[in-house]
Enzyme design. Structure first.
Site, mmCIF file in Angstrom:
data_model
loop_
_atom_site.group_PDB
_atom_site.id
_atom_site.type_symbol
_atom_site.label_atom_id
_atom_site.label_comp_id
_atom_site.label_asym_id
_atom_site.label_seq_id
_atom_site.Cartn_x
_atom_site.Cartn_y
_atom_site.Cartn_z
ATOM 1 C CB SER A 111 74.725 66.553 64.569
ATOM 2 O OG SER A 111 74.381 65.713 63.583
ATOM 3 C CD GLU A 125 72.556 70.145 64.581
ATOM 4 O OE1 GLU A 125 71.416 69.402 64.560
ATOM 5 O OE2 GLU A 125 73.446 69.584 63.634
#
Length: 555
Positions: A472, A446
């Protein structure tokens, strides 16, 4: 009610030839009188490093009580679990997405090898919940899930703080808008209890999806962790698991094309994490109902946004629960959903919607008064993303839904963060971070650290970001991820140069690199994949060439 079938556990408990099998059960506390009772697995990811896994030991104990009360024999076992929040911004994040399939395979192995009759799945965070749901679908024994529950809201000077805002504070501190002492005070208040972070990130989005699929009791996704209500739910779930074995109600009776499409629609309506675009297709494939990113494309025009939870607003999961939780979302969307389908509690999803405690129509809105007429996730295509890219549209301000600017290209997030900290990121640019996909990363980590830092120093409203990595669920702004084909596979992202003009148009679902096809072909002829020195699970993962447009599955 379905006809009761022969217990799977009889494979290891019935017959003279199974004497040795039975002998190994006695030291576990199983008695001869227990043979013939349903053997129920309590599937957990308890550990002492993940705040969303720490409460699972207590939930497991309550679930086991319920199993025993209903006449079953419970056996708890664990799988692994990664905290994306702790791994965030480090090399460790590369191991997070691969963990999903390891979780699924490990749970499948335990359930199949030991011939369990049924299972209680304790859902937790990030890759744990989708991994468990994948295993649940593959093994397809009577099963029920219970979410760990949400973390309490953090508070700092009257402002609600979550981990997503915590990282933005890092950007504020770097920009001189917050002192290091203030930053330390915030970090001490951001996570005041155990549970899944109180934002609509991947953990809470996936637990909400489990509820929409009918695999949990109503409100499971939004009840607070370590609460009496959550413990009561776990005990009731244990009892229900035994009943499910007797009824032979199985996951694939619930995970159907209709329920999967409803899950897509709810995710769009609540502005869920873009990671769902990876996880829901993986679950669908495990359930033998294949689904790709085209489902999100198809429904994004039909489903409005009716809820905005942090990072899309200052409201938290606690506020969502008070407003009515998933049942109220179902009630709002009932004309768009297929709710006349069974749920694991023995009722229908329509029953959950009709009994919803919808307490706040301002926060959780009715269909005729949405925040936006289009859904929270948009799939973009164009010359930069021929096979698609993903953006959390619900978290992009209206003035940034169209963005055009020169590329600033970085091979990996670390290089981009270094440039940001050195003051080299220019307002008006499109930040390109490549070689962060499943193969190129490897692991598709991420990009939350850099997006949060951009937001904190206000470059988040002056730049855009495109990557073959992922984000995220707490990311906000014009951040485009999952670009396919990824750079490591020779996709157009690998051919971008500094200064190339990139155009993003979220409303038109377009992502284009403004150079000619001829120039792109010339660059492709000169390109070669970067070398890598891999070993262990990342070497295996990269060698399998996971495809983000199909859920980044290992198979």
């Amino acid at each position: 009610m379905k006809q009761k079938r022969r217990l799977r556990s009889e494979d290891i408990t019935a017959g003279m030839d199974k004497a040795a099998n039975r002998a190994l059960l006695y030291p576990l506390g199983v008695q001869r009188k227990d043979f013939g009772k349903p053997f129920i697995a309590i599937v957990s990811s308890f550990n002492e490093i993940v705040p969303g896994c720490m409460p699972l030991r207590k939930l497991a104990d309550e679930a086991k009580k319920g199993v025993r009360e209903a006449g079953g024999i419970p056996f708890e076992f664990n799988t692994i679990g990664v905290c994306d929040g702790i791994a965030q911004g480090t090399a460790g994040m590369r191991w997070s997405l691969p963990s999903r399939d390891i979780i699924a395979y490990s749970v499948e192995i335990m359930l199949q090898a030991h011939r369990f009759d049924g299972a209680v799945f304790l859902l937790s965070c990030d890759k744990i919940t989708p991994g468990m749901l994948m295993a649940m679908a593959r093994v397809n024994i009577p099963s029920i899930a219970v979410a760990v529950g949400i973390m309490a809201d953090g508070l700092y000077h009257g402002e609600k703080i979550t981990t997503s805002l915590m990282r933005e504070c890092v950007g504020r501190c770097q920009a001189g808008k917050m002192t290091e002492t203030e930053l330390e005070e915030v970090e001490g208040q951001a996570c005041p209890s155990l549970g899944s972070c109180s934002m609509l990130g991947t953990a809470n989005t996936m637990n909400s999806i489990a509820e929409v699929l009918g695999l949990t009791f109503p409100y499971s996704a939004t009840i607070q962790a370590d609460s009496s209500e959550k413990f009561e739910e776990a005990r009731a779930v244990g009892k229900r698991a035994v009943e499910l074995v007797n009824e032979n109600l199985r996951p694939l009776d619930l995970i159907t094309k209709a329920s999967l499409e409803d899950a897509v629609k709810v995710c769009l309506a609540i502005g869920g994490s873009t990671n769902v675009v990876l996880h829901l297709p993986a679950i669908a494939t495990s359930a033998k109902n294949p689904m790709g990113i085209e489902a999100f494309e198809r429904f994004s025009e039909q489903i409005p946004i009716i809820l905005k939870i942090n990072p899309s607003s200052a409201f938290t999961m606690t506020d969502f629960h008070k407003a009515g939780g998933i049942p109220a979302v179902l009630k709002s969307l009932e004309s768009k959903l297929s709710l006349d389908r069974p749920a694991v509690n023995g009722k229908t999803m329509a029953d959950s919607a009709q009994k919803a405690r919808w307490n706040d129509v301002t926060l959780l809105r009715p269909l005729d008064n949405p925040y936006s007429v289009k859904g929270g996730i948009t799939i973009l295509r164009g010359t930069l993303a021929p096979e698609g890219a993903v953006v959390k549209a619900s978290a992009v301000p209206p003035n940034l839904r169209r963005f055009r600017g020169p590329a600033q290209v970085y091979d990996g997030m670390d290089a981009a963060i270094e440039a940001l900290e050195a003051g080299k990121i220019r307002a008006g640019s499109v930040i390109v971070i490549r070689y962060e996909g499943p193969v190129g990363g490897p692991g598709m980590r991420e990009m939350q650290l850099i997006t949060a830092m951009l937001a904190g120093n206000e470059l988040g409203i002056k730049t855009a970001l495109v990557t073959d990595g992922r984000f995220s669920g707490s990311t906000r702004g014009p951040c485009i991820g999952h670009i396919a084909p990824e750079a490591a596979k020779g996709g157009p992202l690998a051919l971008v140069k500094d200064g190339d003009i990139i155009q993003i148009d979220i409303d038109s679902a377009k992502l284009d690199l403004e150079i000619s096809a001829e120039e792109l072909t010339k660059r492709a002829l000169k390109w070669s994949a970067p070398s890598s020195d891999l070993d262990g699970v990342l070497k295996l993962y990269a060698s399998l060439s996971p495809d983000t447009s199909k859920g980044a599955l290992w198979n």
